[in-house]
Design an enzyme around this catalytic site. Structure first.
Site, mmCIF file in Angstrom:
data_model
loop_
_atom_site.group_PDB
_atom_site.id
_atom_site.type_symbol
_atom_site.label_atom_id
_atom_site.label_comp_id
_atom_site.label_asym_id
_atom_site.label_seq_id
_atom_site.Cartn_x
_atom_site.Cartn_y
_atom_site.Cartn_z
ATOM 1 N N GLN A 107 -9.962 -4.711 -3.133
ATOM 2 C CA GLN A 107 -10.950 -4.357 -2.589
ATOM 3 C C GLN A 107 -12.504 -4.417 -3.695
ATOM 4 O OE1 GLN A 107 -12.027 -2.287 0.509
ATOM 5 N NE2 GLN A 107 -13.989 -2.833 -0.456
ATOM 6 N N ARG A 115 -13.039 -9.221 2.046
ATOM 7 C CA ARG A 115 -11.504 -8.908 1.839
ATOM 8 C C ARG A 115 -10.967 -10.000 2.411
ATOM 9 N NH1 ARG A 115 -10.141 -3.494 1.834
ATOM 10 N NH2 ARG A 115 -8.378 -4.820 0.921
ATOM 11 N N HIS A 162 -7.623 0.298 -6.254
ATOM 12 C CA HIS A 162 -7.586 -0.637 -5.244
ATOM 13 C C HIS A 162 -8.348 -2.066 -5.842
ATOM 14 C CE1 HIS A 162 -7.753 -2.195 -1.045
ATOM 15 N NE2 HIS A 162 -8.278 -1.019 -0.581
ATOM 16 N N CYS A 175 -16.274 0.992 0.822
ATOM 17 C CA CYS A 175 -15.156 0.281 1.181
ATOM 18 C C CYS A 175 -14.772 0.417 2.755
ATOM 19 C CB CYS A 175 -13.901 0.647 0.233
ATOM 20 S SG CYS A 175 -13.564 2.480 0.360
ATOM 21 N N ASP A 183 -17.452 6.606 -1.471
ATOM 22 C CA ASP A 183 -16.183 6.652 -0.470
ATOM 23 C C ASP A 183 -16.109 8.010 -0.048
ATOM 24 O OD1 ASP A 183 -13.750 5.721 0.370
ATOM 25 O OD2 ASP A 183 -12.672 5.839 -1.552
ATOM 26 N N ARG A 195 0.780 -1.121 0.107
ATOM 27 C CA ARG A 195 0.094 0.151 -0.072
ATOM 28 C C ARG A 195 0.805 1.238 -0.127
ATOM 29 N NH1 ARG A 195 -5.273 1.716 3.154
ATOM 30 N NH2 ARG A 195 -6.096 0.040 1.661
HETATM 31 N N1 NVA Z 1 -10.505 6.298 -1.376
HETATM 32 C C1 NVA Z 1 -9.817 5.903 0.077
HETATM 33 C C2 NVA Z 1 -10.067 4.656 0.159
HETATM 34 C C3 NVA Z 1 -9.570 3.724 1.285
HETATM 35 C C4 NVA Z 1 -9.678 2.204 1.430
HETATM 36 C C5 NVA Z 1 -8.538 6.386 0.423
HETATM 37 O O1 NVA Z 1 -7.689 6.188 -0.479
HETATM 38 O O2 NVA Z 1 -8.018 6.892 1.173
HETATM 39 N N1 CP Z 2 -11.113 -0.679 2.411
HETATM 40 C C1 CP Z 2 -9.788 -0.666 2.908
HETATM 41 O O1 CP Z 2 -8.949 -0.678 2.323
HETATM 42 O O2 CP Z 2 -9.678 -0.063 4.313
HETATM 43 P P1 CP Z 2 -8.119 0.117 5.060
HETATM 44 O O3 CP Z 2 -7.698 1.443 4.465
HETATM 45 O O4 CP Z 2 -8.469 0.087 6.513
HETATM 46 O O5 CP Z 2 -7.347 -0.989 4.564
#
Ligand code: NVA
Ligand code: CP
Length: 305
Positions: free
Chosen positions: A125, A287, A122, A259, A217, A96
């Protein structure tokens, strides 16, 4: 080298296979016995990190966490150099990070690299989300789904992952927050192959009308939480909040999707998030199932099986 960094790095057949294995979720306590899986988290995560750790250890493997605070990344060792060293220890890594960092690591590592979420995509997800939709509605082909809010990483992957499997995707964002052109183009190309559809709107009611799932989101991604920005966020996105009224334009049996993490009473009302039509906890649960399926199947995919 085979990597899963965005949704169409898997073929539709491979995606379908992941969903089948995840739905089956057959016991595999020893499938990773004696193996370590590297989990590189340069950005914060709750679900992705924990569900990966649980999946790896539950399959008899060892999850090895690398972050940017306690590793030599903090001293400026590059991700490509780190990747080259990590390849001496493990065969599989999830990461990540911002996309340029994901790409740098994958290039140095040179072994199977899976995105655990970036600012652009992602993919794991969305596999969990597709599994959730399949559990709810059965056949995915032609299923109308909507995404409302910011044209962000999740929006990109909803478009690309859903279009790849032939769903009809309707997206509504404020004019200044449309998804990136390259993501729209990729999703349109996926539609040409699958028979899916992609439509972009600025009117959230038009996007949601008659759809079987309404997905949203957060309005700010990959940035530290800042309460002070709340007024500014509402000025830009307030009309795109998914509340009961907007959700009422969806199909009568529609589900609400997110998500997570959600900002209650920003992009979604707290009451809708907690309502019986909300499947957010099933998405989170899935997940884990998708992680287990990927851990089983990725070596096959990398071999071309
Ligand atoms: N759009 C959000 C998704 C988190 C899983 C982010 O990138 O923070
Ligand atoms: N949905 C998701 O990826 O959550 P986290 O950022 O907590 O991993």
């Amino acid at each position: 080298m085979f990597h899963l960094l965005k949704d169409d790095d898997l073929t539709p057949e491979q995606m379908t296979r992941v969903l089948r294995v995840a739905a089956d979720d057959a016991p595999a306590e020893r499938a990773l016995a004696g193996r370590s899986v590297l989990l590189v988290f340069l950005e914060r995560s709750t679900r992705t990190r924990v569900s990966l750790e649980v999946a790896v250890s539950g399959m008899g493997g060892s999850p090895v966490l690398l972050d940017n605070l306690r590793s030599r990344l903090a001293d400026g060792e590059t991700l490509a150099d780190t990747g080259r060293v990590m390849a001496q220890y493990v065969d599989l890594a999830f990461i990540r990070a911002y996309q340029q960092d994901v790409d740098a690591f994958a290039e140095g590592f040179g072994k199977i690299t899976v995105s655990a979420g970036s600012d652009l995509w992602h993919p794991t997800q969305i596999l969990a989300d597709l599994l959730t939709l399949q559990q709810e509605f059965g056949d995915l082909r032609g299923l109308p789904v909507s995404y409302v809010g910011d044209g962000n990483d999740i929006c990109n992957s909803v478009m690309l992952g859903c279009c790849a499997l032939g769903l009809r995707v309707r997206v509504a964002t404020p004019p200044d927050h449309r998804p990136a052109g390259f993501a729209i183009e990729r999703a349109r190309r996926a539609c040409e192959r699958s028979g899916g559809e992609l439509e972009l709107f600025t009117d959230p009611v038009k996007a949601v009308a008659g759809t079987k799932a309404v997905y949203t989101d957060v309005w700010r991604s990959m940035v530290p939480d800042d309460e002070h920005e709340r007024t500014e966020r509402f000025a830009e996105f307030g009309a795109y909040q998914v509340d009961e009224k907007l959700f009422g334009h969806a199909a009568p049996d529609a589900v609400f999707m997110h998500c997570l993490p959600a900002r209650r009473d920003e992009e979604v009302t707290s009451s809708l998030l907690d309502s019986p039509r909300s499947v957010v906890l099933r998405q989170a649960r899935n997940r884990l199932l998708v992680n287990r399926a990927l851990l089983r199947l990725l070596p096959d995919f990398a071999r071309g099986d």
